[in-house]
Design a protein around this motif. Sequence first.
Motif, short mmCIF file in Angstrom:
data_model
loop_
_atom_site.label_atom_id
_atom_site.label_comp_id
_atom_site.label_asym_id
_atom_site.label_seq_id
_atom_site.Cartn_x
_atom_site.Cartn_y
_atom_site.Cartn_z
N LYS B 9 0.82 -1.20 0.00
CA LYS B 9 0.00 0.00 0.00
C LYS B 9 0.87 1.26 0.00
N TYR B 35 -3.18 1.92 -13.60
CA TYR B 35 -3.27 3.36 -13.81
C TYR B 35 -2.36 4.05 -12.80
N GLN B 37 -2.18 7.93 -10.82
CA GLN B 37 -2.95 9.13 -10.53
C GLN B 37 -2.02 10.20 -10.00
N MET B 41 -4.19 15.54 -12.94
CA MET B 41 -4.03 14.79 -14.20
C MET B 41 -5.07 13.70 -14.37
N GLY B 42 -5.89 13.48 -13.37
CA GLY B 42 -6.81 12.35 -13.47
C GLY B 42 -6.04 11.05 -13.41
N LEU B 43 -6.57 10.02 -14.01
CA LEU B 43 -5.91 8.72 -14.05
C LEU B 43 -5.43 8.46 -15.47
N LEU B 45 -3.57 5.55 -18.02
CA LEU B 45 -3.35 4.12 -18.17
C LEU B 45 -1.89 3.84 -18.48
N PHE B 90 -3.03 2.61 -9.23
CA PHE B 90 -4.28 1.86 -9.06
C PHE B 90 -4.33 0.71 -10.05
N PHE B 103 -11.78 -1.08 -9.05
CA PHE B 103 -10.46 -0.60 -8.68
C PHE B 103 -10.00 -1.14 -7.34
N GLY B 104 -8.69 -1.30 -7.22
CA GLY B 104 -8.07 -1.53 -5.93
C GLY B 104 -7.98 -0.24 -5.14
N GLU B 105 -7.44 -0.34 -3.92
CA GLU B 105 -7.41 0.81 -3.03
C GLU B 105 -6.21 1.72 -3.26
N GLY B 106 -5.30 1.33 -4.12
CA GLY B 106 -4.19 2.21 -4.45
C GLY B 106 -2.91 1.84 -3.73
N TRP B 108 0.66 3.86 -2.74
CA TRP B 108 1.34 5.15 -2.73
C TRP B 108 2.84 4.92 -2.83
#
Lengths: 116, 112
Positions: B9, B35, B37, B41-43, B45, B90, B103-106, B108
């Motif tokens: 994570k 993806y 983020q 910039m948004g997401l 690919l 993501f 989606f997964g939780e991301g 960092w």
Amino acid sequence: GNSVTQMEGPVTLSEEAFLTINCTYTATGYPSLFWYVQYPGEGLQLLLKATKADDKGSNKGFEATYRKETTSFHLEKGSVQVSDSAVYFCALSEIGRGSTLGRLYFGRGTQLTVWP
Amino acid sequence: NAGVTQTPKFRVLKTGQSMTLLCAQDMNHEYMYWYRQDPGMGLRLIHYSVGEGTTAKGEVPDGYNVSRLKKQNFLLGLESAAPSQTSVYFCASSWASGNTIYFGEGSWLTVV
């Protein structure tokens, strides 16, 4: 090509206010349209979707109508709550000639903050 | 309900180090995506896969590699991390083209 443009944020509202987040799109085929929501520290969750023109997606009091004539998919909610504070993403996925992926094209996101 | 699970994570890397992000989904989805983020910039690919053993480049593939050896797993590798790869990553999956993407939780990632 495909692209999504949504209104710049941040948007700050008082609780029970009316919400509109504008979204317009450009697509070469016949897209499905989505709104995703991202709460702080979490991944994206599907909020609602519409797969063809004039369809209305709705969920948790949010609504958006697929308008082909104006290429828009604006998100609305009649009375926002503090718990609606999040980032909202408009997205499209095209199923059409030559498209086998169905990938999402995202807008840049709109931060919504709702104050009590 | 596990859905899409990403590990780790959080991670801090030094420039030049390598690492792998793991994505696992338990929904028997054919399509998987990575993806990134970034603020404003948004997401975007990075890479995607339309089935076990297949991978393809997305919008921003440079500096990343992927593998899909098993249907349920999609790995994202950074061979030589750069500060420009500091981002939130993501993973996502879907049953087929045009279906809802989950989606997964991301993850960092910070590269110093």
